[in-house]
Design an enzyme around this catalytic site. Structure first.
Site, PDB file in Angstrom:
ATOM      1  N   HIS A   1      -3.291   0.304  10.063  1.00  0.00           N
ATOM      2  CA  HIS A   1      -3.055   0.220   8.623  1.00  0.00           C
ATOM      3  C   HIS A   1      -3.566   1.452   7.887  1.00  0.00           C
ATOM      4  O   HIS A   1      -3.284   1.654   6.707  1.00  0.00           O
ATOM      5  CB  HIS A   1      -3.671  -1.062   8.060  1.00  0.00           C
ATOM      6  CG  HIS A   1      -2.949  -1.626   6.878  1.00  0.00           C
ATOM      7  ND1 HIS A   1      -2.334  -0.830   5.934  1.00  0.00           N
ATOM      8  CD2 HIS A   1      -2.715  -2.917   6.491  1.00  0.00           C
ATOM      9  CE1 HIS A   1      -1.775  -1.602   4.999  1.00  0.00           C
ATOM     10  NE2 HIS A   1      -1.979  -2.882   5.327  1.00  0.00           N
TER      11      HIS A   1
ATOM     12  N   ASP B   1       1.699   1.268   6.147  1.00  0.00           N
ATOM     13  CA  ASP B   1       1.510  -0.024   5.508  1.00  0.00           C
ATOM     14  C   ASP B   1       2.440  -1.078   6.093  1.00  0.00           C
ATOM     15  O   ASP B   1       3.303  -0.767   6.914  1.00  0.00           O
ATOM     16  CB  ASP B   1       1.751   0.090   3.998  1.00  0.00           C
ATOM     17  CG  ASP B   1       0.767   1.058   3.373  1.00  0.00           C
ATOM     18  OD1 ASP B   1      -0.402   1.084   3.855  1.00  0.00           O
ATOM     19  OD2 ASP B   1       1.157   1.807   2.457  1.00  0.00           O
TER      20      ASP B   1
END
Lengths: 447, 468
Positions: A420, A424
């Protein structure tokens, strides 16, 4: 004078090696043939044995140091001999005679590596030259010895073990029988009898100690976290510690992949000699999806996200002693036939420990297939600095609603773990959706 | 006030004097307190006097046996006085030997009853004097004495225990022995050879109940062949004095079925067990183990600096065990760490035939749930035993199935008490059935029986492929 210990050159392409562990400390006495340290080049790891008797005078490097080939790592010599405080650099910059000696040692090392992969017709047992010498001088047949090295390679310590068990009167007959039955080395047991003689109870205690690690698990072996296992342990830990993992799962209808595979099976087999596997198709589809989503094909190095030009897919291959990830370079440029050919060869070489260093390098994405087991979704761990890893489960016949009708379709669960920090959820989800579409309409791969 | 000692041993038996000598050899200042005679029960009222009488019994048996072999002697005449004198000579000689060794070791020997005070000083009470000595460490080796059970009427008759029987004035025409343990069966042999009518009354279902059942069986048969009556599962309920010359008693014996029989005997020997002599420590609050003093494997009592060994701590109640414990206690008292190892303790019964054993009995192995194999080799197949006319008995080895570990050995036959140490050596050095089977034994000897026994057992295990 003190003898140099240097980073051996284990293959023609090897430039550096990483020190995994020292088996000896400064001041320890060292015998020829004893493992001195363990190194790793990418994922090939090997114990390096001492070529001289003496005392380990000085260690210049620590665990995890990356050391150039032929760099002097340590000195072995007589107690109190004076050696430089820092590594004098590349071995062989001294007297010629010394250099020759070292080169022959290098040669011996590489011979040993070859021996790993080659079966000697005369004596089809893998053994280090030192082990062969000790065995020969003690009239021990190598095939009587179970080697502790990779693929059962016999080391000097294995030969010594046999010698101890054969000749040692330090244990009572009963203790010997018990230790043999439980495969406990008498060498490591402190005897409570006269002059340290090992008695039955000493062996029993030793067996107890080993199995006390976890009383619910009946173990009789203890293994040091070393070599490949240690590398895997460290890398996995590092990945989990540094990369915030998010895992997305999806289910893919594999009906058309099944058809495609069936149709191409003969063609591919006639060219490569191998059956086309689902993995091959998944790799190809992944490469295609990656080409459309370059952010998934990125590497996060320090504070930079590098979008990689080439799409190189690593394929996790399970070995007895761990896990290795050979790489198929530039997947989008390869057809299924080529991918099949590469993947099979790499997997085979991986299992035979024949992989070249460059075959393990440069992956930008990894595929881990557990479909041969009863596994659907799982949470794969990213192979840093890659951005993501795709885990594929088994293909199972399942009822699926197609055009308002329930149909039985072969479906496969996929799990995508992404870092992450680098990407995203939405772009990762878009990639996974793309992959699903490709696999559900695989003929576009041919387009 | 006497100068302080490093170690004081209370009791001069085989446990105490061995401990004292061991400590003195290491240069310690040692005192030994003995209430009666050096050598303790073993030398004065136990092992040694019984062996002199048993040797005499053996000779009497041999003379009788020799008649059948064509060796004729006249009528056997027994002189109990001479027999006793010989016994006393042996005892004196050995007692002097101990005394000499203690003197050599510069050990101060005090004759009197030693008692440990609360402050750990030791009061020595002699006939006409009481004095106190100080000692850093104390080893209690006060031994045991025969138990006299409470049987109705027993106190009204003249009975013997092993403490008094050796000094009997006449050979009794009949004797009842209460207790068929080691002491009881040895006396049964002695008296049977002297022509006394012997009856043994044993509460358990067999004589020598702590030994292997096979040994009990063979010994029972042999004793019965000598004319000994053996009543097992039986208890003496009552003893009545008969007003008759020569002090006859009538015993009411209840058998296993609850029926009571009368048994008349001129002499009565009580040999049902031994209880510890604990008066030396009665002022201390030591932890007990039943009537015995509790010790750990270092022979330490619950009071720091006080050790106990031998019969007073219970267990095997054997002289050689006491000696071994004495060494352990002395070592620990000298701060040399030592532990008593009870793995290999041989046990001997000097009957005719003898019974000798080491390790576990078959019953114990079964109870321990160990998978085992056992076999017997009979002495009538042994050349030496046959030649000697001593072919009664056997060798019985019990070994574990996996490794062939020798778990226990029982030998029955002439001279087997001398042979048991071979089995002990194998067990102590952890030789397995395989090594025992392969070791060369001299021919002809009784010791071959052990090897034949081992060899046959090993072959069978090997053929069945159960051994590792």
């Amino acid at each position: 004078m003190a003898n140099e210990v240097f980073m051996p050159k284990l293959s023609s392409t090897m430039e550096t090696g990483t020190l995994l562990q020292w088996f000896k400390e400064e001041g320890d006495s060292v015998e020829t043939g004893e493992p001195l340290f363990e190194i790793m080049t990418d994922k090939i790891n090997i114990e390096v044995e001492a070529y001289d008797d003496g005392v380990l005078l000085k260690k210049y490097y620590d665990i995890d140091d990356e050391i150039p080939v032929n760099q002097i790592i340590a000195y072995v010599g007589q107690q109190d001999e004076v050696v430089p405080d820092t590594s004098p650099g590349i071995s062989g910059n001294e007297i010629n005679e010394e250099k020759e000696l070292n080169e022959s040692a290098v040669e011996e090392t590489s011979v040993r590596i070859e021996e790993q992969s080659k079966v000697e017709p005369s004596e089809d047992v893998r053994a280090t030259p030192a082990a062969r010498r000790v065995a020969r001088s003690n009239n021990i047949l190598l095939n009587e010895i179970s080697g502790s090295g990779p693929k059962g390679r016999v080391h000097v310590k294995d030969v010594n073990q046999v010698l101890i068990q054969r000749n040692d009167s330090r244990a009572t007959p009963l203790a010997k029988k018990v230790s043999k039955a439980h495969q406990v080395s008498l060498e490591s047991i402190n005897g409570s009898g006269v002059n340290g003689k090992v008695m039955k109870n000493d062996v029993a205690k030793s067996i107890d100690r080993v199995s006390r690690v976890d009383p619910s698990i009946q173990t009789s072996q203890k293994r040091k976290l070393s070599g490949m296992r240690k590398v895997i342990a460290d890398r996995m830990q590092e990945s989990v510690n540094t990369a915030p993992h998010v895992t997305l799962t999806s289910e893919i209808d594999m009906k058309k992949v099944q058809e495609l595979r069936k149709n191409l099976m003969k063609v591919v087999e006639s060219h490569t000699g191998n059956r086309l596997s689902y993995t091959d198709i998944i790799i190809k589809a992944t490469g295609e999806a990656l080409s459309r989503h370059p952010a998934m094909n990125a590497s996060l190095n320090d504070d930079e996200i590098v979008l990689n030009n080439s799409i190189n897919v690593g394929l996790a291959v399970s070995l007895d002693e761990g896990l290795i990830v050979p790489v198929i370079q530039d997947v989008p440029s390869k057809g299924l036939r080529e991918i099949n050919d590469h993947a099979k060869r790499l997997a085979k070489n991986a299992r035979n420990q024949k992989l070249q260093e460059d075959q393990l390098k440069g992956a930008t994405f990894t595929v881990s297939n557990l479909g041969m087991y009863a596994v659907d979704a799982f949470t794969p761990i990213i192979n840093l600095p890659q951005t993501a890893i795709l885990g594929t489960g088994r293909i199972q016949e399942k009822p699926v609603v197609v055009d308002q009708e329930i149909e039985v379709r072969p479906t496969m669960a996929v799990s995508l773990s992404f870092d992450h920090r680098a990407i995203d959820g939405a772009p990762a989800a878009a990639f996974l959706t793309e992959l699903k579409q490709i696999l559900e309409n695989p003929y576009e791969l041919l387009a | 006030m006497t100068a302080p000692y490093d170690i004081t041993v209370i009791g001069g038996g085989p446990g105490g004097y061995v401990a004292a000598l061991h400590a003195a050899e290491q240069g310690k200042r040692v005192a030994l307190i003995e209430a009666k005679y050096l050598g303790g029960t073993c030398l004065n009222w136990g092992c040694i006097p019984s062996k002199t009488y048993l040797k005499q019994a053996e000779i009497i048996e041999m003379i009788k046996k020799a008649r059948d072999w064509g060796i004729e002697t006249g009528e056997i005449k027994l002189s109990i006085d001479k027999m006793k004198r010989r016994k006393d000579e042996v005892i004196h000689r050995l007692r002097n030997g101990i005394s000499y060794l203690l003197k050599q070791g510069k050990i101060d020997v005090f004759y009197g009853y030693g008692t440990i005070e609360k402050n750990h000083s030791i009061t020595i009470k002699t006939k006409d004097d009481v004095h106190t000595i100080e000692s850093e460490k104390i080893i209690v080796a006060t031994g045991s004495r025969p138990v006299v059970p409470s049987i109705q009427g027993l106190e009204q008759v003249d009975y013997d225990t092993s403490d008094t029987i050796f000094d009997m004035k006449n050979i009794p025409s009949s004797i009842a022995i209460i207790g068929g343990g080691v002491i009881g069966v040895e006396f049964a042999c002695i008296f049977a050879s002297l022509g006394t009518e012997v009856t043994v009354v044993e509460m358990a279902d067999r004589i020598i109940p702590n030994e292997d059942a096979d040994a009990s069986k063979t010994l029972t048969k042999e004793l019965e062949n000598k004319g000994v009556s053996i009543l097992t599962g039986s208890t003496v309920k009552k003893v009545t004095k008969v007003t008759k010359e020569n002090n006859y008693s009538i015993l009411s014996v209840m058998d296993g079925n609850g029926e009571t029989h009368s048994l008349e005997a001129q002499s009565l020997l009580v040999s049902v067990g031994r209880k510890p002599n604990t008066s030396a420590v009665e002022k201390l609050e030591l932890e007990k183990n039943g009537p015995f003093i509790h010790v750990n494997e270092k022979m330490e009592t619950t009071n720091k600096g006080i050790y106990a060994i031998g019969d007073v701590i219970g267990g095997y109640q054997l002289a050689h065990v006491a000696s071994a414990e004495g060494i352990v206690a002395a070592n620990n008292a000298m701060n040399v760490d030592d532990q008593f190892d009870d793995k290999v303790i041989p046990r001997c019964i000097y009957t005719l035939p003898e019974v000798a054993s080491v390790g576990m009995t078959e019953e114990e192995v079964v109870n321990a749930g160990i998978s085992y194999r056992t076999e017997r080799f009979e002495l009538h197949a042994n050349g030496k035993a046959l030649s000697a006319g001593e072919a009664v008995g056997f060798s019985k080895i019990i070994c574990d199935e996996t490794y062939g570990e020798i778990l226990g050995v029982t030998l029955v036959g002439a001279h087997v008490t001398e042979l048991i140490s071979e089995a002990s050596a194998f067990m102590s050095l952890e030789g397995t059935i395989e090594e025992a089977a392969k070791m060369i034994h001299p021919h002809p000897t009784v010791s071959e029986a052990f090897q034949e026994n081992a060899s046959s057992l090993f072959q069978k295990l090997k053929n069945q492929g159960v051994l590792v």
